[in-house]
Design a protein around this motif. Sequence first.
Motif, PDB file in Angstrom:
ATOM      1  N   SER A   1      -1.494 -51.721  41.891  1.00 30.03           N
ATOM      2  CA  SER A   1      -1.623 -53.281  41.309  1.00 30.03           C
ATOM      3  C   SER A   1      -2.802 -54.269  41.443  1.00 30.03           C
ATOM      4  O   SER A   1      -3.280 -54.948  40.459  1.00 30.03           O
ATOM      5  CB  SER A   1      -0.279 -54.230  41.475  1.00 30.03           C
ATOM      6  OG  SER A   1      -0.470 -55.203  42.609  1.00 30.03           O
ATOM      7  N   GLU A   2      -4.123 -53.924  42.243  1.00 27.60           N
ATOM      8  CA  GLU A   2      -5.338 -54.222  42.730  1.00 27.60           C
ATOM      9  C   GLU A   2      -6.405 -53.753  41.740  1.00 27.60           C
ATOM     10  O   GLU A   2      -7.018 -53.896  42.210  1.00 27.60           O
ATOM     11  CB  GLU A   2      -5.395 -54.202  44.327  1.00 27.60           C
ATOM     12  CG  GLU A   2      -4.239 -55.195  44.918  1.00 27.60           C
ATOM     13  CD  GLU A   2      -4.386 -56.728  44.540  1.00 27.60           C
ATOM     14  OE1 GLU A   2      -5.655 -56.731  44.105  1.00 27.60           O
ATOM     15  OE2 GLU A   2      -3.328 -57.650  44.282  1.00 27.60           O
ATOM     16  N   ASN A   3      -5.735 -52.529  41.133  1.00 26.37           N
ATOM     17  CA  ASN A   3      -6.575 -50.981  40.550  1.00 26.37           C
ATOM     18  C   ASN A   3      -6.993 -52.137  39.132  1.00 26.37           C
ATOM     19  O   ASN A   3      -5.586 -52.126  38.347  1.00 26.37           O
ATOM     20  CB  ASN A   3      -6.239 -49.978  40.638  1.00 26.37           C
ATOM     21  CG  ASN A   3      -7.911 -48.777  40.237  1.00 26.37           C
ATOM     22  OD1 ASN A   3      -7.663 -49.078  38.527  1.00 26.37           O
ATOM     23  ND2 ASN A   3      -8.413 -48.551  40.955  1.00 26.37           N
ATOM     24  N   PRO A   4      -7.961 -52.273  38.225  1.00 27.60           N
ATOM     25  CA  PRO A   4      -8.144 -52.575  36.810  1.00 27.60           C
ATOM     26  C   PRO A   4      -7.339 -52.151  36.222  1.00 27.60           C
ATOM     27  O   PRO A   4      -7.636 -52.261  35.108  1.00 27.60           O
ATOM     28  CB  PRO A   4      -9.280 -53.105  37.550  1.00 27.60           C
ATOM     29  CG  PRO A   4     -10.231 -52.259  38.138  1.00 27.60           C
ATOM     30  CD  PRO A   4      -9.349 -52.087  39.193  1.00 27.60           C
ATOM     31  N   ILE A   5      -7.278 -50.612  36.429  1.00 30.27           N
ATOM     32  CA  ILE A   5      -6.870 -49.617  35.808  1.00 30.27           C
ATOM     33  C   ILE A   5      -5.472 -49.454  35.924  1.00 30.27           C
ATOM     34  O   ILE A   5      -4.422 -49.664  34.979  1.00 30.27           O
ATOM     35  CB  ILE A   5      -7.591 -47.947  35.297  1.00 30.27           C
ATOM     36  CG1 ILE A   5      -9.296 -48.585  35.048  1.00 30.27           C
ATOM     37  CG2 ILE A   5      -7.384 -47.633  34.097  1.00 30.27           C
ATOM     38  CD1 ILE A   5     -10.575 -47.979  34.725  1.00 30.27           C
ATOM     39  N   THR A   6      -5.862 -48.867  36.906  1.00 28.52           N
ATOM     40  CA  THR A   6      -4.156 -47.638  37.237  1.00 28.52           C
ATOM     41  C   THR A   6      -2.646 -49.332  37.235  1.00 28.52           C
ATOM     42  O   THR A   6      -1.246 -49.085  36.632  1.00 28.52           O
ATOM     43  CB  THR A   6      -3.792 -47.298  38.233  1.00 28.52           C
ATOM     44  OG1 THR A   6      -4.220 -48.076  39.716  1.00 28.52           O
ATOM     45  CG2 THR A   6      -4.919 -46.309  38.895  1.00 28.52           C
ATOM     46  N   ARG A   7      -3.400 -50.677  37.588  1.00 24.62           N
ATOM     47  CA  ARG A   7      -2.004 -51.535  37.227  1.00 24.62           C
ATOM     48  C   ARG A   7      -1.210 -52.251  35.679  1.00 24.62           C
ATOM     49  O   ARG A   7      -0.562 -52.318  35.653  1.00 24.62           O
ATOM     50  CB  ARG A   7      -3.293 -53.096  37.857  1.00 24.62           C
ATOM     51  CG  ARG A   7      -4.218 -53.308  36.824  1.00 24.62           C
ATOM     52  CD  ARG A   7      -4.747 -54.622  36.884  1.00 24.62           C
ATOM     53  NE  ARG A   7      -5.516 -55.096  35.377  1.00 24.62           N
ATOM     54  CZ  ARG A   7      -5.496 -56.216  34.660  1.00 24.62           C
ATOM     55  NH1 ARG A   7      -4.290 -56.157  34.417  1.00 24.62           N
ATOM     56  NH2 ARG A   7      -6.205 -56.695  34.098  1.00 24.62           N
ATOM     57  N   PHE A   8      -2.589 -51.198  34.605  1.00 20.10           N
ATOM     58  CA  PHE A   8      -2.059 -51.046  33.177  1.00 20.10           C
ATOM     59  C   PHE A   8      -0.629 -49.948  33.356  1.00 20.10           C
ATOM     60  O   PHE A   8       0.238 -50.157  32.727  1.00 20.10           O
ATOM     61  CB  PHE A   8      -2.735 -50.854  32.270  1.00 20.10           C
ATOM     62  CG  PHE A   8      -3.733 -51.909  31.976  1.00 20.10           C
ATOM     63  CD1 PHE A   8      -3.181 -53.076  31.322  1.00 20.10           C
ATOM     64  CD2 PHE A   8      -4.874 -51.836  32.606  1.00 20.10           C
ATOM     65  CE1 PHE A   8      -4.457 -54.017  31.318  1.00 20.10           C
ATOM     66  CE2 PHE A   8      -5.816 -53.412  32.225  1.00 20.10           C
ATOM     67  CZ  PHE A   8      -5.835 -53.991  31.365  1.00 20.10           C
ATOM     68  N   LEU A   9      -0.327 -49.501  34.279  1.00 19.86           N
ATOM     69  CA  LEU A   9       0.942 -47.835  34.137  1.00 19.86           C
ATOM     70  C   LEU A   9       2.008 -49.298  34.686  1.00 19.86           C
ATOM     71  O   LEU A   9       3.049 -48.502  34.674  1.00 19.86           O
ATOM     72  CB  LEU A   9       0.012 -47.206  34.704  1.00 19.86           C
ATOM     73  CG  LEU A   9      -0.797 -46.182  34.409  1.00 19.86           C
ATOM     74  CD1 LEU A   9      -1.267 -44.868  35.118  1.00 19.86           C
ATOM     75  CD2 LEU A   9      -0.878 -46.046  33.362  1.00 19.86           C
ATOM     76  N   ILE A  10       1.901 -49.872  35.633  1.00 19.40           N
ATOM     77  CA  ILE A  10       3.229 -50.583  35.964  1.00 19.40           C
ATOM     78  C   ILE A  10       4.233 -51.025  35.565  1.00 19.40           C
ATOM     79  O   ILE A  10       3.943 -51.895  34.116  1.00 19.40           O
ATOM     80  CB  ILE A  10       2.457 -51.372  36.623  1.00 19.40           C
ATOM     81  CG1 ILE A  10       1.788 -51.551  38.348  1.00 19.40           C
ATOM     82  CG2 ILE A  10       3.763 -52.100  37.739  1.00 19.40           C
ATOM     83  CD1 ILE A  10       1.348 -52.447  39.170  1.00 19.40           C
ATOM     84  N   GLY A  11       5.674 -50.477  35.451  1.00 27.93           N
ATOM     85  CA  GLY A  11       6.440 -51.231  34.296  1.00 27.93           C
ATOM     86  C   GLY A  11       6.709 -49.910  33.207  1.00 27.93           C
ATOM     87  O   GLY A  11       7.272 -49.635  31.983  1.00 27.93           O
ATOM     88  N   ALA A  12       5.298 -49.220  32.873  1.00 28.65           N
ATOM     89  CA  ALA A  12       5.426 -48.071  31.836  1.00 28.65           C
ATOM     90  C   ALA A  12       5.930 -46.827  32.187  1.00 28.65           C
ATOM     91  O   ALA A  12       7.142 -45.940  33.647  1.00 28.65           O
ATOM     92  CB  ALA A  12       4.279 -46.889  31.390  1.00 28.65           C
TER      93      ALA A  12
END
Length: 414
Positions: free
Chosen positions: A186-197
């Motif tokens: 959740s602190e990573n600027p890129i991988t945080r977008f994957l949460i909930g996908a």
Amino acid sequence: MDEKAEYTIAGRGATEAKVRVTVPPAEVKTRLDAIYRRYAAEVSIPGFRRGRIPRHLLDSRFGREVFLAETREELEREHLPAALSELALRPVSPPTIEVVSFDESEPFVFEASFAILPEIESVDYRDLEVSVKPVEPVSDEDIERTLEGVRAEFAVLAEKEGDTVSDGDIVRVRENDHEWDTRVDSENPITRFLIGAKVGSDVDIEAELTDGRKIKTQLHVLGLREVVLPEVDDELAKDAGFESLDALKADIRVKIDEDRAERHRRLVEGKLVDALIERTDIPLPDRFVEDLTEEELSRMKESLARPDSEMPFEEYLAQREIDEDKLREEIRESVSRRLRRELILRRIAQDAGIEIGDEELERIATKDAESIGEDPIRFIARLKAEDRWDDYRFSKTNERVFDLLLESATVKEE
């Protein structure tokens, strides 16, 4: 007989020295003539061939002081190193030069002042007494913790049940034709977008990295992954190169024991050095210490400013709850201790006649290389090519110095 330059020590303290250089008039005149000839050969003046230009014309064009200044500078560059070599002085700061007298028909006299490291006459290194914690015995828990590391080394990724990405999950993603596994943070600027996908969905990514670069792409979520650790058994041991689990455990025990023994030895050595520093008065040149401190601080700032650094310099200070002045003071203390340590160990080595020549050092290096499975010739060549041969000699000399210290030292367990 030609008169030669004279080199004398005009003053010397514990950490400062001054040399006086006297260059005979004949050499001053020869050097000044050579500079005039060089200018005459390089300058073009109508009506005169190169190399035939009279001095008064060169003086009128450039000013006589130009030729006198170059003469002084060339003589200083030539004679100061020669003086330092003859007088066996090793400056640790840039010299400050003061002209005492200069005239083309008189001796050229100048003095150079600089910082030096102190000469330690002797070190009382016998009968030291230090206290250290005893070597911690290897426990079954230590072996189990190491085995967990071996398990992680041979772990594999497998499909994980589920259809929704959560923080901390390992996810298989695809970008165009490229696929890879990544851990969601959740602190990573890129991988945080994957949460909930959802698995099988496309996720639009639009982010700015810490170095200012902007990322805009789309990732396709292929599936969830999980780390599967192997069982701790003979099969794991065989994968690690051992005949059985018992053999692996025995090797782990030996290596932990050796590592702790080595760390204990280094701790004892550090305590011995501290005791020597405490009983030996060693003044240090302030200018040299400050220069080394600033160099080390600059290297730290540059390292923390690199893109692959874990944190910037300001965050490092905040994490340690100190300011730059406090950090500078810590570095200064470390530099001072390192210098005193080196001076003390060198003095003891000289007093005890501990010296390692090139042939013996190459034999030692050969054994070290063979112990780590490296070709001795390449090992030695690399040390020399990287200008670390003398440092290697110093470290091996120090090992013998510490052996000498331990012979008469009393090491108590806390």
